[in-house]
Design a protein around this motif. Structure first.
Motif, mmCIF file in Angstrom:
data_model
loop_
_atom_site.group_PDB
_atom_site.id
_atom_site.type_symbol
_atom_site.label_atom_id
_atom_site.label_comp_id
_atom_site.label_asym_id
_atom_site.label_seq_id
_atom_site.Cartn_x
_atom_site.Cartn_y
_atom_site.Cartn_z
ATOM 1 N N THR A 15 0.872 -1.082 0.166
ATOM 2 C CA THR A 15 -0.013 -0.085 0.198
ATOM 3 C C THR A 15 0.856 1.477 -0.030
ATOM 4 O O THR A 15 0.568 2.083 -0.731
ATOM 5 C CB THR A 15 -1.037 -0.017 1.228
ATOM 6 N N GLU A 29 -10.637 4.879 2.979
ATOM 7 C CA GLU A 29 -9.459 4.153 2.778
ATOM 8 C C GLU A 29 -8.596 4.337 3.996
ATOM 9 O O GLU A 29 -7.887 3.404 4.168
ATOM 10 C CB GLU A 29 -8.732 4.881 1.695
ATOM 11 N N LYS A 30 -8.670 5.475 4.915
ATOM 12 C CA LYS A 30 -7.789 5.382 5.794
ATOM 13 C C LYS A 30 -8.131 4.375 7.071
ATOM 14 O O LYS A 30 -7.439 4.081 7.623
ATOM 15 C CB LYS A 30 -7.746 7.004 6.346
ATOM 16 N N ARG A 58 -7.223 0.998 5.859
ATOM 17 C CA ARG A 58 -5.775 0.879 6.052
ATOM 18 C C ARG A 58 -5.341 0.867 7.556
ATOM 19 O O ARG A 58 -4.451 -0.158 7.912
ATOM 20 C CB ARG A 58 -4.958 2.023 5.394
ATOM 21 N N SER A 98 -5.237 -0.096 1.719
ATOM 22 C CA SER A 98 -6.453 1.212 1.392
ATOM 23 C C SER A 98 -7.309 0.657 0.319
ATOM 24 O O SER A 98 -8.284 1.217 0.216
ATOM 25 C CB SER A 98 -5.786 2.527 0.857
#
Length: 688
Positions: A409, A618-619, A622, A628
């Protein structure tokens, strides 16, 4: 020119007609030149007519004749040519211009004269007396790119009249004194093929730098004395002064009729998008040698000009052909060195390091140098067959999938920053990336996906599809969708309005800016607008990165079975993307029965995730999984009763588990703590 010309995938029938040359190591500089010479019909026929049959002759004609015969039937070797040229180290990168000249100097006059021209300097004093220098033969003219971004301007600069006055006055023999004068370069003999060398280097006393800027290359070129030339071949150089890769793009004028083809060592492809359809110029960031053929309609004018010059009785004062400057930094290009990491790439592991799937290989990666370090690892093709474990230097994470997902990532996060585009991005040729680096990126893509499900969804959908199933698999609908996401929002609106026929005045300005940036200086007629936009989209998304797509083709074969058709690729592309609702569906609690405080906290979490935009989603993903994009089937949620400074959410990426306190007094308190964590630099500090 390959950036604008390497437009499409192989047309099967033509691929069987034209053949490539095998690269012996780093001999692409020679292959590209030999392909141009082979595709120059007059030169090829002259070589075949060469009467000297002795293979030990000092001339190359016999060896070229054998090579050209081979090329007409199959992919050919260049061993005899490299031996004759004295190339003892085929792994050393050299300059294509130098070997273009060397080949011609070792070829008989009947063949080489096609590229041979004569220059003279004509000096005119203030009283009208004319002096001319001795004929200066040349194989190519050198055009500087330091002060020019246009071949036309480079030609104007080359033939510009220079004034000599004051302290710089020139002695005139007829006047018997120093006088003001002008000096102009004049071509006495215009070659049938005019070769131009674009000097992509700049020298000063402190450094030599490589000029990687764009240059406008015209299809037709007017040379002083009204000689017209037409472009038919380009040798491109990708890389920098330390190394790189050469390819050739050639317009074949034989039975297939004026079609541009791309020659990259053994690979030969026809361009579906043919250049110079919008106007007379194409913009290139890699063109190095340009080959212009004399226009047929100028032949009669040329005879008249030659007779006039022959009668001028020009005086001879110096000899010598135009040479490449010895300090230009290109004649001694060293072969590309591998990128270095401060850590050993393949340290021993407790289970051994034999390379079998049962023997994991562990590598250390620096987070701030993840692209550089991972490229070094994946230049070793054997890495694709081993179980790979990765650790970050100076971080305490132990890899059980989570750290690897984080490495891949982080790689794509840094890599995409160097790509062009907005919502969807497209890689562009880089001076620090040669074929080995691009193939390593392809291997990172394949192994990251097959081992851990990491997929670079920030790249253009059309580009991804082209990499996996070829450019022909990209429909116009997919291409235009990607292009609209590739351009900036204000340009996207202008493009959409233009396609719908509702373009306003402000749209025209935005669209003109877009067309100018893409290499055209004017808007097409409205009745041709849709076709022009489609061509522009094709160039930006598929043609310009065609070299990269070609480099990816070998590693991408590993995805053919898993992603066997276009529909699977498109479906995967969408389902991998993190959205609030998709991420929400992954969360499950570890306990079937929750306390009241746990139920409330879980509802806070659900609302927080559901309302997250794509960036925040996405954060969150992750933080919980190391990736993500969606790589796991579920994220388990457990609760604790921590308070005060000890209270904080904790993500275990390896087993995709989120531990959260259930001691928040309100949703705003919960939201604030999560926002603070997601906006911090925690990804650069620690893997939990």
């Amino acid at each position: 020119m390959a950036q604008k010309m390497n437009g499409q995938c192989t047309n099967t029938s033509l691929a069987n007609t034209y053949h490539g040359l095998i690269n012996q190591g780093s001999t692409c500089y020679l292959n590209s030149v030999l392909q141009v010479l082979f595709m120059t019909k007059d030169f090829r026929e002259a070589v075949k007519k060469y009467s000297g049959e002795n293979p030990h002759s000092e001339f190359l004609d016999h060896d070229l004749k054998v090579l050209f015969d081979d090329l007409q039937n199959y992919t050919a070797y260049t061993f005899k040519i490299t031996n004759k040229l004295g190339i003892d180290n085929v792994n050393e990168q050299r300059n294509a211009a130098e070997y273009f000249e060397r080949v011609l100097r070792m070829t008989s006059t009947d063949a080489s004269k096609i590229f041979h021209g004569q220059l003279v300097n004509k000096t005119t004093c203030s009283k009208g007396h004319i002096q001319t220098d001795r004929d200066a033969p040349f194989w190519y003219l050198q055009l500087s790119l330091v002060d020019s971004c246009s071949v036309v301007k480079g030609i104007e600069e080359f033939f510009k009249t220079s004034d000599f006055c004051g302290e710089n006055q020139i002695y005139c023999e007829q006047c018997g004194d120093k006088v003001d004068a002008t000096m102009t370069a004049v071509i006495k003999d215009h070659p049938d093929v005019l070769c131009l060398l674009l000097k992509r280097f700049e020298f000063n006393y402190n450094y030599i730098s490589y000029i990687n800027s764009y240059v406008d290359v015209p299809e037709t070129l007017q040379i002083p004395e009204n000689q017209k030339y037409e472009l038919y071949a380009v040798v491109d150089h990708f890389g920098d002064l330390k190394g790189g890769h050469y390819t050739a793009t050639i317009k074949i004028q034989e039975e297939h009729g004026n079609r541009w083809h791309h020659f990259q060592d053994t690979r030969v492809t026809e361009l579906v998008y043919q250049p110079f359809q919008l106007n007379n110029t194409e913009r290139s960031q890699s063109a190095y040698l340009l080959f212009y053929r004399k226009s047929k309609d100028a032949a009669a004018e040329m005879v008249k000009e030659m007779r006039s010059l022959a009668m001028s009785n020009m005086q001879v004062i110096h000899e010598g052909a135009a040479q490449i400057p010895q300090d230009n930094g290109l004649n001694s290009i060293a072969k590309s060195l591998p990128l270095r990491s401060s850590k050993q790439r393949f340290p021993s592991s407790s289970t051994g390091n034999s390379g079998s799937p049962e023997s994991p290989r562990t590598v250390l990666i620096r987070r701030i140098k993840v692209v550089e370090d991972l490229l070094v690892v994946f230049k070793d093709k054997s890495i694709m067959t081993v179980t790979l474990k990765m650790d970050f230097v100076n971080e305490r994470g132990i890899d059980d999938a989570g750290v690897s997902r984080e490495v891949y990532t982080a790689f794509w996060e840094q890599f995409v920053e160097q790509c062009e585009g907005e919502t969807e991005r497209v890689p562009r040729l880089r001076p620090d990336f040669c074929e080995a680096e691009w193939q390593a990126v392809g291997q990172i893509w394949v192994k990251g996906f097959l081992d851990h499900g990491v997929f670079p969804v920030r790249l253009s959908k059309a580009f991804i599809l082209a990499c996996i199933h070829g450019i022909d698999s990209v429909s116009i609908d997919i291409l235009m969708t990607s292009f609209l996401n590739y351009v900036a929002p204000v340009e996207r609106s202008a493009v959409e309005n233009a396609l719908q026929g509702t373009m306003g005045e402000s749209d025209e300005e935005d669209l003109l800016d877009l067309f100018t940036r893409m290499g055209s200086n004017s808007l097409p007629p409205k009745n041709n607008m849709q076709l022009a936009i489609e061509r522009m989209a094709h160039k930006a998304i598929l043609q310009e990165p065609k070299y990269i797509v070609d480099c990816f083709s070998t590693p991408m074969a590993g995805l053919q079975q898993k992603l066997s058709d276009k529909e699977r690729v498109l479906s995967l592309y969408e389902t991998k993307k993190a959205t609030g609702k998709r991420v929400l569906q992954l969360f499950e609690t570890t306990n079937m029965v929750l306390s009241q405080r746990e139920r409330i906290t879980f509802k806070y979490l659900q609302h927080y995730v559901k309302t997250a935009d794509e960036t925040k989603a996405e954060k969150i993903l992750r933080f919980c999984t190391g990736s993500s994009v969606i790589c796991v089937d579920k994220i388990l949620v457990s609760f604790n009763a921590e308070t005060g400074l000890r209270r904080r959410p904790v993500g275990h990426t390896c087993d995709a588990t989120l531990h959260i306190p259930c001691t928040y007094s309100s949703y705003p308190e919960f939201r604030t703590e999560f926002d603070n964590i997601l906006s911090s630099n925690y990804f650069e500090m620690y893997v939990i």
